[in-house]
Design a protein around this motif. Structure first.
Motif, PDB file in Angstrom:
ATOM      1  N   ILE A  46       0.812  -1.353  -0.050  1.00  0.00           N
ATOM      2  CA  ILE A  46      -0.043  -0.006   0.091  1.00  0.00           C
ATOM      3  C   ILE A  46       0.703   1.163  -0.094  1.00  0.00           C
ATOM      4  CG2 ILE A  46      -1.771   1.396   1.378  1.00  0.00           C
ATOM      5  CD1 ILE A  46      -3.000  -1.449   2.187  1.00  0.00           C
ATOM      6  N   SER A  47       1.996   1.308   0.880  1.00  0.00           N
ATOM      7  CA  SER A  47       2.803   2.243   0.738  1.00  0.00           C
ATOM      8  C   SER A  47       3.501   2.725  -0.469  1.00  0.00           C
ATOM      9  CB  SER A  47       3.818   2.277   1.787  1.00  0.00           C
ATOM     10  OG  SER A  47       4.925   1.524   1.696  1.00  0.00           O
ATOM     11  N   GLN A  48       3.690   1.679  -1.400  1.00  0.00           N
ATOM     12  CA  GLN A  48       4.535   1.773  -2.819  1.00  0.00           C
ATOM     13  C   GLN A  48       3.645   2.198  -3.602  1.00  0.00           C
ATOM     14  OE1 GLN A  48       7.115  -0.307  -4.565  1.00  0.00           O
ATOM     15  NE2 GLN A  48       8.581  -0.057  -3.082  1.00  0.00           N
ATOM     16  N   ALA A  49       2.116   1.755  -3.518  1.00  0.00           N
ATOM     17  CA  ALA A  49       1.065   2.140  -4.370  1.00  0.00           C
ATOM     18  C   ALA A  49       0.886   3.798  -4.147  1.00  0.00           C
ATOM     19  CB  ALA A  49      -0.266   1.372  -4.190  1.00  0.00           C
ATOM     20  N   VAL A  50       0.932   4.210  -2.797  1.00  0.00           N
ATOM     21  CA  VAL A  50       0.546   5.607  -2.530  1.00  0.00           C
ATOM     22  C   VAL A  50       1.852   6.479  -3.039  1.00  0.00           C
ATOM     23  CG1 VAL A  50       0.626   7.220  -0.560  1.00  0.00           C
ATOM     24  CG2 VAL A  50      -0.982   5.387  -0.514  1.00  0.00           C
TER      25      VAL A  50
END
Length: 190
Positions: A46-50
């Motif tokens: 999720i942090s990579q997608a953000v």
């Protein structure tokens, strides 16, 4: 030597087994490991997608800003501007990046059409295509720069988020140095 009945030794062994606490933490760890892995890997994905989503927004802003600063954009300048979008989204693969930048002409009747368009990893918008832009931007007899960026994000691990997520953003900017931004070999500015 006294011989114990067979059930007494078994009962004593079961009581000792019940009081033994040596393996409890290993069992608890084995039960919690899948949940901990899901939380950790999900947090990473999720942090990579953000991060990618934020870079898509920054790339759209950078492309529109660079084009809006020009008076006439040459082919070499346009290549550099589109490559700037690649630099903004680095270190993520630029093969998943699609960028379109267009000059939109708004006529006296508030009809918006594409004057010129360039693109990276996708087809540019057709010249004279009628487009819909936000009503607040349709000022008669003006031009506007429209940058669109799309990125197909595929998680590295794919444990929590699976498949490709299409992250998109667009931005509109007014030309800064004159009424419109001309494109070398496409438009003639007087």
């Amino acid at each position: 030597m006294r011989v114990m009945p067979p059930f007494a030794s078994m009962r004593r062994w079961l009581c000792a087994f019940r009081r033994d606490q040596r393996g409890v933490s290993a069992v608890e760890f084995a039960m919690l490991l899948p949940l901990m892995l899901t939380l950790y890997l999900g947090g990473v994905e999720i942090s990579q997608a953000v991060t990618v989503d934020r870079r898509v927004s920054l790339a759209a802003r950078a492309v529109a800003d660079l084009v809006a600063q020009g008076a006439t954009i040459s082919n070499a300048e346009m290549t550099n501007i589109l490559n700037a979008a690649k630099a903004v989204t680095a270190p993520f693969p630029d093969s998943n990046l699609k960028v379109t930048v267009s000059s939109v002409k708004i006529d006296a009747n508030r009809k918006a059409t594409i004057e010129w368009s360039d693109a990276l990893n996708t087809a540019p918008r057709p010249k004279d295509q009628t487009v819909t832009i936000p009503a607040g931007l349709t000022v008669p007899n003006t031009w506007i720069i429209w940058a669109e960026v799309q990125y197909g994000y595929t998680p590295t691990i794919g444990y929590v988020i699976t498949g490709t997520i299409n992250l998109t953003d667009q931005i509109f900017m007014r030309p800064r140095n004159q009424d419109r931004v001309c494109r070398e070999g496409v438009t003639v500015c007087s």
